[in-house]
Design a protein around this motif. Structure first.
Motif, mmCIF file in Angstrom:
data_model
loop_
_atom_site.group_PDB
_atom_site.id
_atom_site.type_symbol
_atom_site.label_atom_id
_atom_site.label_comp_id
_atom_site.label_asym_id
_atom_site.label_seq_id
_atom_site.Cartn_x
_atom_site.Cartn_y
_atom_site.Cartn_z
ATOM 1 N N ALA A 1 0.855 -1.191 0.000
ATOM 2 C CA ALA A 1 0.000 0.000 0.000
ATOM 3 C C ALA A 1 0.883 1.230 0.000
ATOM 4 O O ALA A 1 1.945 1.247 0.615
ATOM 5 C CB ALA A 1 -0.906 0.012 1.233
ATOM 6 N N GLY A 2 0.431 2.270 -0.674
ATOM 7 C CA GLY A 2 1.189 3.513 -0.718
ATOM 8 C C GLY A 2 2.347 3.416 -1.683
ATOM 9 O O GLY A 2 2.504 2.451 -2.421
ATOM 10 N N HIS B 1 -4.434 4.604 5.384
ATOM 11 C CA HIS B 1 -5.812 4.169 5.122
ATOM 12 C C HIS B 1 -5.886 2.647 5.075
ATOM 13 O O HIS B 1 -6.817 2.040 5.607
ATOM 14 C CB HIS B 1 -6.327 4.769 3.817
ATOM 15 C CG HIS B 1 -7.704 4.329 3.453
ATOM 16 N ND1 HIS B 1 -8.820 4.744 4.148
ATOM 17 C CD2 HIS B 1 -8.142 3.485 2.488
ATOM 18 C CE1 HIS B 1 -9.892 4.173 3.609
ATOM 19 N NE2 HIS B 1 -9.503 3.411 2.604
ATOM 20 N N PHE B 2 -4.904 2.020 4.456
ATOM 21 C CA PHE B 2 -4.869 0.559 4.357
ATOM 22 C C PHE B 2 -4.807 -0.065 5.754
ATOM 23 O O PHE B 2 -5.505 -1.032 6.039
ATOM 24 C CB PHE B 2 -3.676 0.131 3.499
ATOM 25 C CG PHE B 2 -3.682 -1.319 3.115
ATOM 26 C CD1 PHE B 2 -4.790 -1.901 2.520
ATOM 27 C CD2 PHE B 2 -2.562 -2.103 3.325
ATOM 28 C CE1 PHE B 2 -4.784 -3.242 2.146
ATOM 29 C CE2 PHE B 2 -2.545 -3.438 2.957
ATOM 30 C CZ PHE B 2 -3.658 -4.006 2.359
ATOM 31 N N LEU C 1 -11.166 -2.607 -1.625
ATOM 32 C CA LEU C 1 -9.810 -2.222 -2.037
ATOM 33 C C LEU C 1 -9.299 -3.132 -3.149
ATOM 34 O O LEU C 1 -8.609 -2.678 -4.068
ATOM 35 C CB LEU C 1 -8.860 -2.266 -0.847
ATOM 36 C CG LEU C 1 -9.034 -1.170 0.196
ATOM 37 C CD1 LEU C 1 -8.061 -1.380 1.355
ATOM 38 C CD2 LEU C 1 -8.832 0.202 -0.420
ATOM 39 N N SER D 1 -14.770 -4.326 3.270
ATOM 40 C CA SER D 1 -13.860 -3.180 3.104
ATOM 41 C C SER D 1 -12.592 -3.586 2.363
ATOM 42 O O SER D 1 -12.093 -2.848 1.510
ATOM 43 C CB SER D 1 -13.479 -2.601 4.465
ATOM 44 O OG SER D 1 -14.630 -2.127 5.119
ATOM 45 N N MET E 1 -10.833 -1.977 -6.304
ATOM 46 C CA MET E 1 -10.150 -0.761 -6.769
ATOM 47 C C MET E 1 -8.822 -1.114 -7.433
ATOM 48 O O MET E 1 -8.457 -0.528 -8.457
ATOM 49 C CB MET E 1 -9.923 0.192 -5.599
ATOM 50 C CG MET E 1 -11.189 0.850 -5.082
ATOM 51 S SD MET E 1 -10.967 1.759 -3.524
ATOM 52 C CE MET E 1 -9.592 2.824 -3.892
ATOM 53 N N PRO F 1 -4.391 0.542 -4.351
ATOM 54 C CA PRO F 1 -4.278 1.961 -4.669
ATOM 55 C C PRO F 1 -4.792 2.877 -3.554
ATOM 56 O O PRO F 1 -5.790 3.567 -3.708
ATOM 57 C CB PRO F 1 -5.119 2.094 -5.929
ATOM 58 C CG PRO F 1 -6.186 1.062 -5.748
ATOM 59 C CD PRO F 1 -5.508 -0.075 -5.038
ATOM 60 N N CYS F 2 -4.119 2.847 -2.409
ATOM 61 C CA CYS F 2 -4.449 3.772 -1.330
ATOM 62 C C CYS F 2 -3.195 3.967 -0.493
ATOM 63 O O CYS F 2 -2.245 3.189 -0.588
ATOM 64 C CB CYS F 2 -5.604 3.257 -0.474
ATOM 65 S SG CYS F 2 -5.230 1.832 0.534
ATOM 66 N N ASP F 3 -3.202 5.008 0.331
ATOM 67 C CA ASP F 3 -2.027 5.244 1.157
ATOM 68 C C ASP F 3 -1.971 4.223 2.289
ATOM 69 O O ASP F 3 -2.970 3.591 2.647
ATOM 70 C CB ASP F 3 -2.002 6.678 1.695
ATOM 71 C CG ASP F 3 -3.146 6.959 2.642
ATOM 72 O OD1 ASP F 3 -3.034 6.599 3.821
ATOM 73 O OD2 ASP F 3 -4.150 7.528 2.184
ATOM 74 N N ARG G 1 -7.781 -0.353 -11.318
ATOM 75 C CA ARG G 1 -6.630 0.500 -11.635
ATOM 76 C C ARG G 1 -5.504 -0.249 -12.342
ATOM 77 O O ARG G 1 -4.903 0.254 -13.281
ATOM 78 C CB ARG G 1 -6.099 1.136 -10.361
ATOM 79 C CG ARG G 1 -4.963 2.086 -10.612
ATOM 80 C CD ARG G 1 -4.760 3.008 -9.476
ATOM 81 N NE ARG G 1 -3.680 3.920 -9.751
ATOM 82 C CZ ARG G 1 -3.242 4.785 -8.898
ATOM 83 N NH1 ARG G 1 -3.782 4.869 -7.703
ATOM 84 N NH2 ARG G 1 -2.266 5.595 -9.202
#
Length: 105
Positions: free
Chosen positions: A35-36, A87-88, A63, A59, A66, A82-84, A70
């Motif tokens: 992540a990130g 958040h992950f 992700l 949840s 997503m 695709p998240c920081d 992507r």
């Protein structure tokens, strides 16, 4: 769950194609994810070993959807979400609570 930060010894997308992340063994019942990262500073993100039981949590599944939108379904190597990383972590902490997994697992 084990978090590891990997810093840029390669291109920002390298984590998604394997690289240094595949050098470490993954324990049975876990999936490595990143992540990130991928930013201009060369960071490759944070790697986490996610218990397979969490993949069905809504949840976490969101992700994964997503990531599929992507990056497609053919990501080689470690799965990048695709998240920081912050958040992950929050998503995984919530999923662990709902599944009854302690954070020390």
């Amino acid at each position: 769950m084990a978090w590891k930060r990997k810093n840029g010894s390669g291109s920002p997308g390298r984590a998604g194609s394997g690289g240094a992340y595949e050098e470490e063994k993954v324990p049975r019942g876990h999936v490595p994810m990143v992540a990130g990262g991928g930013g201009v500073d060369g960071e490759e993100g944070e790697r986490v070993l996610v218990p397979v039981r969490l993949l069905s949590d809504p949840s976490v599944a969101e992700l994964l959807d997503m990531a599929a939108q992507r990056y497609g379904y053919g990501q080689p190597g470690v799965l990048r979400v695709p998240c920081d990383a912050g958040h992950f972590r929050q998503v995984l902490d919530g999923a662990m609570q709902r599944c009854g997994i302690s954070s020390a697992a």
